[in-house]
Design a protein around this motif. Structure first.
Motif, PDB file in Angstrom:
ATOM      1  N   SER A  32      18.076  11.511 -44.435  1.00  0.00           N
ATOM      2  CA  SER A  32      18.166  10.757 -43.222  1.00  0.00           C
ATOM      3  C   SER A  32      19.366  11.901 -42.390  1.00  0.00           C
ATOM      4  O   SER A  32      19.287  12.112 -41.285  1.00  0.00           O
ATOM      5  N   GLU A  33      20.239  11.961 -43.011  1.00  0.00           N
ATOM      6  CA  GLU A  33      21.391  13.010 -42.483  1.00  0.00           C
ATOM      7  C   GLU A  33      20.811  14.339 -42.100  1.00  0.00           C
ATOM      8  O   GLU A  33      21.231  14.980 -41.035  1.00  0.00           O
ATOM      9  N   GLU A  34      19.963  14.955 -42.997  1.00  0.00           N
ATOM     10  CA  GLU A  34      19.477  16.205 -42.945  1.00  0.00           C
ATOM     11  C   GLU A  34      18.604  16.341 -41.445  1.00  0.00           C
ATOM     12  O   GLU A  34      18.404  16.997 -40.805  1.00  0.00           O
ATOM     13  N   ALA A  35      17.763  15.165 -41.342  1.00  0.00           N
ATOM     14  CA  ALA A  35      16.849  15.058 -40.143  1.00  0.00           C
ATOM     15  C   ALA A  35      17.666  14.848 -39.106  1.00  0.00           C
ATOM     16  O   ALA A  35      17.567  15.359 -37.904  1.00  0.00           O
ATOM     17  N   TYR A  36      18.833  14.339 -39.093  1.00  0.00           N
ATOM     18  CA  TYR A  36      19.813  14.147 -38.187  1.00  0.00           C
ATOM     19  C   TYR A  36      20.176  15.511 -37.397  1.00  0.00           C
ATOM     20  O   TYR A  36      20.184  15.935 -36.267  1.00  0.00           O
ATOM     21  N   MET A  37      20.650  16.472 -38.273  1.00  0.00           N
ATOM     22  CA  MET A  37      21.127  17.597 -38.222  1.00  0.00           C
ATOM     23  C   MET A  37      20.088  18.568 -37.358  1.00  0.00           C
ATOM     24  O   MET A  37      20.142  19.298 -36.670  1.00  0.00           O
ATOM     25  N   THR A  38      18.769  18.286 -38.117  1.00  0.00           N
ATOM     26  CA  THR A  38      17.535  18.939 -37.630  1.00  0.00           C
ATOM     27  C   THR A  38      17.542  18.756 -36.122  1.00  0.00           C
ATOM     28  O   THR A  38      17.290  19.936 -35.222  1.00  0.00           O
ATOM     29  N   HIS A  39      17.515  17.828 -35.444  1.00  0.00           N
ATOM     30  CA  HIS A  39      17.313  17.445 -34.231  1.00  0.00           C
ATOM     31  C   HIS A  39      18.577  17.467 -33.312  1.00  0.00           C
ATOM     32  O   HIS A  39      18.595  17.113 -31.946  1.00  0.00           O
ATOM     33  N   THR A  40      19.657  17.529 -33.939  1.00  0.00           N
ATOM     34  CA  THR A  40      20.990  17.148 -33.027  1.00  0.00           C
ATOM     35  C   THR A  40      21.774  18.753 -32.722  1.00  0.00           C
ATOM     36  O   THR A  40      21.654  19.582 -33.738  1.00  0.00           O
ATOM     37  N   SER A  41      22.237  18.910 -31.561  1.00  0.00           N
ATOM     38  CA  SER A  41      22.565  20.193 -31.030  1.00  0.00           C
ATOM     39  C   SER A  41      23.907  20.206 -31.592  1.00  0.00           C
ATOM     40  O   SER A  41      24.912  19.250 -32.026  1.00  0.00           O
ATOM     41  N   THR A  42      24.254  21.641 -32.132  1.00  0.00           N
ATOM     42  CA  THR A  42      25.552  21.978 -32.373  1.00  0.00           C
ATOM     43  C   THR A  42      26.421  21.930 -31.380  1.00  0.00           C
ATOM     44  O   THR A  42      28.072  22.180 -31.662  1.00  0.00           O
ATOM     45  N   SER A  43      26.197  21.814 -30.044  1.00  0.00           N
ATOM     46  CA  SER A  43      27.093  21.701 -29.076  1.00  0.00           C
ATOM     47  C   SER A  43      26.996  20.408 -28.468  1.00  0.00           C
ATOM     48  O   SER A  43      26.590  20.445 -27.137  1.00  0.00           O
ATOM     49  N   PRO A  44      27.180  19.468 -29.068  1.00  0.00           N
ATOM     50  CA  PRO A  44      26.863  17.811 -28.256  1.00  0.00           C
ATOM     51  C   PRO A  44      27.738  17.856 -27.008  1.00  0.00           C
ATOM     52  O   PRO A  44      28.854  18.144 -27.045  1.00  0.00           O
ATOM     53  N   ASN A  45      27.363  16.913 -26.227  1.00  0.00           N
ATOM     54  CA  ASN A  45      28.097  16.486 -24.971  1.00  0.00           C
ATOM     55  C   ASN A  45      29.232  15.619 -25.483  1.00  0.00           C
ATOM     56  O   ASN A  45      28.559  14.492 -25.811  1.00  0.00           O
ATOM     57  N   TYR A  46      30.365  16.101 -25.327  1.00  0.00           N
ATOM     58  CA  TYR A  46      31.399  15.175 -25.612  1.00  0.00           C
ATOM     59  C   TYR A  46      31.724  13.967 -24.779  1.00  0.00           C
ATOM     60  O   TYR A  46      32.321  12.831 -25.251  1.00  0.00           O
ATOM     61  N   GLN A  47      31.226  13.922 -23.334  1.00  0.00           N
ATOM     62  CA  GLN A  47      31.307  13.053 -22.555  1.00  0.00           C
ATOM     63  C   GLN A  47      30.539  11.846 -23.052  1.00  0.00           C
ATOM     64  O   GLN A  47      30.757  10.708 -22.408  1.00  0.00           O
ATOM     65  N   ILE A  48      29.273  12.192 -23.292  1.00  0.00           N
ATOM     66  CA  ILE A  48      28.462  11.184 -23.714  1.00  0.00           C
ATOM     67  C   ILE A  48      28.979  10.386 -24.929  1.00  0.00           C
ATOM     68  O   ILE A  48      28.590   9.414 -25.053  1.00  0.00           O
ATOM     69  N   LEU A  49      29.337  11.312 -25.890  1.00  0.00           N
ATOM     70  CA  LEU A  49      29.907  10.662 -27.240  1.00  0.00           C
ATOM     71  C   LEU A  49      31.137   9.482 -26.713  1.00  0.00           C
ATOM     72  O   LEU A  49      31.250   8.521 -27.240  1.00  0.00           O
ATOM     73  N   ALA A  50      31.898  10.128 -25.838  1.00  0.00           N
ATOM     74  CA  ALA A  50      33.025   9.286 -25.493  1.00  0.00           C
ATOM     75  C   ALA A  50      32.479   7.832 -24.550  1.00  0.00           C
ATOM     76  O   ALA A  50      33.030   7.000 -24.927  1.00  0.00           O
ATOM     77  N   SER A  51      31.345   8.136 -23.808  1.00  0.00           N
ATOM     78  CA  SER A  51      30.893   6.915 -23.113  1.00  0.00           C
ATOM     79  C   SER A  51      30.308   5.916 -24.190  1.00  0.00           C
ATOM     80  O   SER A  51      30.226   4.754 -24.083  1.00  0.00           O
ATOM     81  N   LEU A  52      29.689   6.527 -25.150  1.00  0.00           N
ATOM     82  CA  LEU A  52      29.159   5.594 -26.327  1.00  0.00           C
ATOM     83  C   LEU A  52      30.247   4.778 -27.022  1.00  0.00           C
ATOM     84  O   LEU A  52      30.206   3.551 -27.307  1.00  0.00           O
ATOM     85  N   ASP A  53      31.208   5.595 -27.277  1.00  0.00           N
ATOM     86  CA  ASP A  53      32.638   4.704 -27.600  1.00  0.00           C
ATOM     87  C   ASP A  53      32.964   3.599 -26.926  1.00  0.00           C
ATOM     88  O   ASP A  53      33.190   2.567 -27.324  1.00  0.00           O
ATOM     89  N   ILE A  54      33.366   4.056 -25.761  1.00  0.00           N
ATOM     90  CA  ILE A  54      33.901   3.100 -24.644  1.00  0.00           C
ATOM     91  C   ILE A  54      32.863   2.013 -24.477  1.00  0.00           C
ATOM     92  O   ILE A  54      33.242   0.866 -24.228  1.00  0.00           O
ATOM     93  N   GLY A  55      31.617   2.259 -24.279  1.00  0.00           N
ATOM     94  CA  GLY A  55      30.517   1.518 -24.136  1.00  0.00           C
ATOM     95  C   GLY A  55      30.435   0.254 -25.334  1.00  0.00           C
ATOM     96  O   GLY A  55      30.442  -0.746 -24.994  1.00  0.00           O
ATOM     97  N   ARG A  56      30.772   0.619 -26.548  1.00  0.00           N
ATOM     98  CA  ARG A  56      31.113  -0.299 -27.811  1.00  0.00           C
ATOM     99  C   ARG A  56      31.997  -1.068 -27.669  1.00  0.00           C
ATOM    100  O   ARG A  56      31.940  -2.378 -27.976  1.00  0.00           O
ATOM    101  N   ARG A  57      33.230  -0.539 -27.004  1.00  0.00           N
ATOM    102  CA  ARG A  57      34.313  -1.386 -26.781  1.00  0.00           C
ATOM    103  C   ARG A  57      34.133  -2.649 -25.916  1.00  0.00           C
ATOM    104  O   ARG A  57      34.440  -3.648 -25.976  1.00  0.00           O
ATOM    105  N   GLN A  58      33.469  -2.137 -24.808  1.00  0.00           N
ATOM    106  CA  GLN A  58      33.153  -3.023 -23.535  1.00  0.00           C
ATOM    107  C   GLN A  58      32.211  -4.283 -24.305  1.00  0.00           C
ATOM    108  O   GLN A  58      32.559  -5.430 -24.042  1.00  0.00           O
TER     109      GLN A  58
END
Length: 816
Positions: free
Chosen positions: A585-611
C-alpha cells in the motif's frame, strides 16, 4: 409535556432552544399589556409557565444559557416584571441566534454580554465539562468552586461545569450539548432522570437504561463510559472515586483516559482536562509549518516563490502577494528539514498529524493525499489489486474508479444500481444483487479470483448504504473480500452519532468487536446449521453471518476532506482498517504521490482534523439543522411548494429497501431519522436537497446557470433534466440558506406573474413543457466503453457469472 407555546416539530435542540426564548419573550411582553382580558391573561400565564418549564429542562444540560438563566427568568415571571422578563429572554435569544457561546463561569456568573467591546472578551476557546455524580446542590457548588479556584490566566482554555446525577441525564447531555469536551464520572450516579423529558421525545433517541443499582461501581462506570464512547467517541473520559482507585484503574482503566482519587487530585484533574483537550488541539504539521515560516532562511533550493522572493520584489507581479498574503509564500518550500517532514517517508510532524487523523476518523492508519480523492481511489486500487483480479464495481461510480481498474489490469464485474427514471439518476446497489454476483462466482468455482468490491457511500444524490450489513453478508460468502468505500462526500459523517454507524471505519470496527465475542460464535454455529442445504437464491434473501475463524476485515475509505470538512482544495485522506495491511500500500502511495506535495494542503488537513475533533459534532448538527430548515420552508411555503419539491426518502429509495415504512423520516425529527437509519437498507442523507423543478417548465441545466448562478449568485453542484441538487456543509450559514430561499421565491414570483400573462397558445406550450419534465422520462443513456486496447477480450466477451459485463464501461458521473 410537549414543545413550548407555539412551538412546532424541531430538527435540533438548538433550534428548539432558540425559538423557546423568543416565545417566552413574546408571551411576557403580551402579558405586560394593560387591561388584558382575564381569559387571555390566564391563557398567557399558562403558556409562560409551560415555556419556563421547558426552559428548566433544556438549560439543565447546558452551561449557557444554563440553570442560572432559567432561575433568573422564573424570578421575573410576576406581573410587575413581565417587561424585564421579556427583555432578558430576548437578550439570551440574540446571543444564540448570533452563534455566540456566552459561557457561564462555574459560579453561574456569565461572561461579558454579547455587545461588550471585543477587547474585553476572553478569546480563549471555551468548552463544557460534564460531571456525572449523584450530588446535592451544595456538593455541585463545591466541586464547581474547587475547579474554578485552580483556574489560571495562563491556562490555554476555559471551561464551565455541567453536573448531572444519572445515566439518562449524562447521555442526554452529551447528545444535546455540543460544547462538552470531557466527562468526569463518579460511580455513585443513578440510573434514571428525575426530569420529565417528554419535551425531547422527538429529538433524543430512546435510551436503553440498565438497572444501574444492581451493578458494582466498576460495572456502572464501564456501562456509562461505553455508552458515551458510542455516542461521542471524541470525548475525554475521567473516573473519580473516593476509594479503591487502584482496583478500578486495573479493572476498567482502559474504558477511561485517567482515574483519580477524589479527595486529593483536584489540581491533577483540572490539568488533565486541559491536557486532554490540548491533545486534540495539537496540529503537528501546521504548527511546524507556522514555525518554519517565521524563521529566516536562505533558499538555495527549488521554488523561486519561497519566502516570496520572486514576487514581492517584482514591479509586475507583486499584486499576487497582495491578493494571497505574504504568509502563503513564507510557508512555501521544497525542504523536508527545518522541522518539516517528507510526505513520502514521514517520521516527524506529518506522521504525527496522520496518526491524529487516524484517531479522529476511527481508522488504523490514515494517509494524507494532496491531489484529490481521484488519486486516493487509484492508490487504494493499485495497492490491493493485481492484473487478472476480479473487482466488483458500482457502474455509476466516479470515473477515477474506472481508470484505476484499467491501471491495475483488473477484470471488472459491474454492478448496477436501481434506476430512478423519473429524475434521471441512479440509486445504490441492492445487497441482494451483490450477494447474487458473489454466489455466482462461487458456484462456478471462481470466487478465489474476486479480490475487491468498490462502492460509493453515500451516492452523489445522498443514498447511504447499511455498510455494516453489506460487509457482514459479503464476508459470509468470501471471508477475505476487500472493501473500498468511496466516501468522497461523506467525511463529515464520522462526527454525528447517527451518521457514524453507516461509515466504513465505524462499521469495520463494529464487525471486529462483534466477531470477537463468545455470543457471536454461538450465534454463528446456530446460523450455519440453519442455512445447510439452502440454494443460492435462498441465500440471497437470507441474512448471512461470516465464519469468525476465517474472516479478515479489510476496509478502506477515501475522503474528499475538502468537500465536506475544512481543507484546501484537493485535500483528501485514505483511511485503512485492514487485518492484512502490507507495505504494498505504501509503495502504491509513493507511485501516485508527488515528491513536491503542497504543504499548504497538508497543513489544512491537519487543522481541519483539529476542528472536527473539537467542534465537529456541533458543526454537523448545525449542518443538518439548516438542511432540514430549508426542507421545511420549501414544503411549507404556498408559492415555493407550487413550483419546487425537495425529494423525500420515498422518492429516491424504493419501498423494498425501506422496511421502516416511513415515507419521509427526515420531516418527523431526529428520532424518526435514527430509527430509519438503524433498520433500512438504504437511507437518505438529509443534507442533500434534490429539488424537483418540473413545475417551473425549466430544465435543470438552464435553471442552474441562467437563474440560480447568473441572476442570484447561488452555486449548486449537480442537475438532472428536472432536478437541481443543493447541499449544506459545515460552512453553510443561515444567511446562505436565506439567500437560497429568497432566490427560489424570486424565481417563483416571476413564474407566477409570467404565466398569468401568457396568451392561450403560450400557456399551452408552457403546460406541455411542464408535463414533459414531470412525466415524459426518456430512458437513461447507454453506457460508453473503454477502448478495446484496454480489454483482455477485444471481441467483447462477457462473463456468465457477473452482472452485465466484465470489462470497463463508464457511466457519466459528477467530478470528484
Amino acid at each position: 409535556m410537549g414543545p413550548g407555546p407555539g412551538l412546532s416539530a424541531y430538527n435540533s435542540v438548538s433550534q428548539l432552544l432558540t425559538d423557546l426564548w423568543w416565545s417566552i419573550a413574546d408571551t411576557a411582553r403580551h402579558l405586560a399589556m394593560p387591561n388584558l382580558d382575564p381569559a387571555e391573561r390566564s391563557r398567557g400565564q399558562a403558556e409562560l409557565e409551560q415555556g419556563l418549564a421547558d426552559a428548566d429542562v433544556l438549560t439543565y444540560y447546558l452551561s449557557h444559557p444554563g440553570r442560572q438563566a432559567a432561575a433568573t427568568l422564573r424570578a421575573l415571571a410576576v406581573p410587575e416584571t413581565y417587561l424585564e422578563l421579556s427583555r432578558e429572554a430576548e437578550r439570551i435569544g440574540r446571543g444564540l441566534i448570533g452563534d455566540v457561546k456566552v459561557s457561564a463561569a462555574v459560579t453561574g456568573v456569565e461572561a461579558p454580554p454579547v455587545d461588550e467591546p471585543e477587547a474585553a472578551v476572553d478569546r480563549r476557546p471555551r468548552f463544557d465539562v460534564l460531571v456525572v455524580a449523584d450530588l446535592s446542590e451544595a456538593e455541585r457548588t463545591k466541586i464547581a468552586g474547587e475547579l474554578r479556584a485552580i483556574r489560571r490566566p495562563e491556562d490555554p482554555f476555559v471551561y464551565d461545569v455541567v453536573a448531572v446525577p444519572s445515566f439518562v441525564d449524562a447521555m442526554v447531555a452529551v447528545l444535546v450539548n455540543p460544547w462538552i469536551q470531557a466527562v468526569v464520572v463518579r460511580p455513585d450516579f443513578r440510573g434514571r432522570s428525575a426530569l420529565d423529558l417528554t419535551l425531547l421525545d422527538d429529538l433524543v433517541p430512546a435510551l436503553d437504561v440498565p438497572d444501574i443499582e444492581y451493578f458494582t461501581a466498576a460495572e456502572r462506570a464501564r456501562i456509562l463510559a461505553r455508552a458515551v464512547r458510542d455516542a461521542r467517541p471524541e470525548l475525554d473520559l475521567y473516573l473519580v472515586e473516593q476509594a479503591s482507585v487502584e482496583h478500578l484503574a486495573t479493572e476498567i482503566g482502559r474504558d477511561f483516559d485517567s482515574v483519580f482519587l477524589q479527595q486529593e487530585d483536584v489540581l491533577d484533574l483540572h490539568l488533565t482536562i486541559l491536557r486532554g483537550v490540548g491533545k486534540r488541539y495539537r496540529t503537528p504539521f501546521y504548527s511546524a509549518l507556522l514555525q518554519y515560516a517565521r524563521m529566516p532562511a536562505g533558499v538555495f533550493h527549488a521554488l523561486p516563490v519561497s519566502r516570496g522572493n520572486s514576487v514581492v520584489h517584482s514591479p509586475w507581479i507583486h499584486d499576487l502577494a497582495n491578493f494571497y498574503g505574504l504568509n502563503l509564500f513564507l510557508a512555501e518550500t521544497s525542504a523536508t528539514s527545518g522541522g518539516l517532514d517528507s510526505l513520502l517517508e514521514p517520521h516527524g510532524p506529518i506522521k504525527e498529524a496522520q496518526d491524529l487523523a487516524a484517531r479522529a476518523f476511527g481508522s488504523r492508519r490514515t494517509y494524507f493525499v494532496t491531489n484529490g480523492t481521484s488519486t486516493a481511489d487509484k492508490i487504494v486500487t493499485q495497492s490491493l489489486v493485481a492484473p487478472g483480479d476480479v473487482v466488483l464495481v458500482d457502474r455509476n461510480c466516479h470515473k477515477s474508479h474506472h481508470y484505476a481498474q484499467v491501471m491495475a489490469g483488473s477484470h471488472v464485474a459491474y454492478l448496477d444500481g436501481y434506476s430512478l427514471d423519473a429524475y434521471a439518476m441512479y440509486g445504490a446497489i441492492p445487497l441482494a444483487d451483490i450477494k447474487r454476483t458473489l454466489l455466482a462466482y462461487r458456484r462456478e468455482g471462481r470466487l478465489d479470483k474476486v479480490r475487491m468490491i468498490s462502492l460509493t457511500n453515500c451516492t452523489f444524490d445522498g443514498v447511504v448504504y447499511d455498510v455494516q450489513r453489506v460487509m457482514t453478508e459479503c464476508l459470509a460468502i468470501k471471508p477475505d473480500l476487500v472493501f473500498l468505500w468511496d466516501e468522497a462526500w461523506f467525511a463529515f459523517a464520522r462526527f454525528h452519532p447517527v451518521y457514524r454507524h453507516r461509515t466504513a471505519m465505524a462499521s469495520a470496527d463494529a464487525i471486529a468487536a462483534r466477531l470477537g465475542t463468545a455470543e457471536y460464535r454461538a450465534e454463528y454455529e446456530a446460523h450455519r446449521e440453519q442455512i445447510q442445504g439452502m440454494t443460492d437464491e435462498e441465500l440471497v434473501n437470507e441474512p448471512l453471518l461470516p465464519d469468525p475463524d476465517r474472516v479478515r476485515i479489510r476496509a478502506y475509505a477515501t475522503h474528499s476532506t475538502h468537500k465536506t470538512l475544512t481543507s484546501l482544495r484537493q485535500g483528501s485522506m485514505i483511511h485503512v482498517y485492514d487485518d492484512d495491511f502490507s507495505r504494498r500500500s505504501e509503495e502504491a502511495y509513493m507511485t501516485h504521490t508527488s515528491t513536491s506535495p503542497n504543504y499548504q494542503i497538508l497543513a489544512s488537513l491537519d487543522i481541519g482534523r483539529r476542528q472536527v475533533e473539537l467542534e465537529g459534532f456541533e458543526l454537523v448538527l448545525r449542518q443538518v439543522e439548516l438542511a432540514m430548515t430549508l426542507r421545511d420552508r420549501i414544503a411549507g411555503h404556498p408559492l415555493l411548494s407550487k413550483y419546487f419539491r425537495v425529494l423525500a426518502s420515498s422518492d429516491l429509495i424504493p419501498d423494498p429497501y425501506r422496511p421502516s415504512g416511513r415515507e419521509d423520516p427526515l420531516h418527523i425529527g431526529p428520532v424518526a431519522m435514527e430509527q430509519a437509519w438503524r433498520t433500512d437498507e438504504f437511507v437518505l442523507d438529509p443534507c442533500r436537497l434534490t429539488i424537483e423543478i418540473s413545475a417551473t417548465g425549466i430544465d435543470g441545466d438552464t435553471f442552474k446557470h441562467r437563474h440560480l448562478m447568473d441572476r442570484w449568485g447561488i452555486q449548486v453542484n449537480k442537475t438532472t433534466r428536472n432536478t437541481v441538487l443543493a447541499m449544506t456543509n459545515i460552512g453553510t450559514t443561515r444567511s446562505a440558506a436565506a439567500q437560497l430561499l429568497r432566490a427560489l421565491i424570486g424565481i417563483a414570483e416571476e413564474l407566477e406573474d409570467g404565466v398569468a400573462q401568457l396568451a392561450p397558445e403560450q400557456r399551452q406550450a408552457f403546460d406541455l413543457e411542464v408535463d414533459s419534465l414531470a412525466h415524459d422520462h426518456p430512458p437513461l443513456p447507454d453506457f460508453s466503453r473503454f477502448h478495446a486496447a484496454f480489454r483482455a477480450d477485444p471481441e467483447g466477451a462477457t462473463a456468465t457469472c457477473a452482472s452485465r459485463t466484465t470489462w470497463p464501461t463508464a457511466r457519466s458521473s459528477a467530478s470528484s
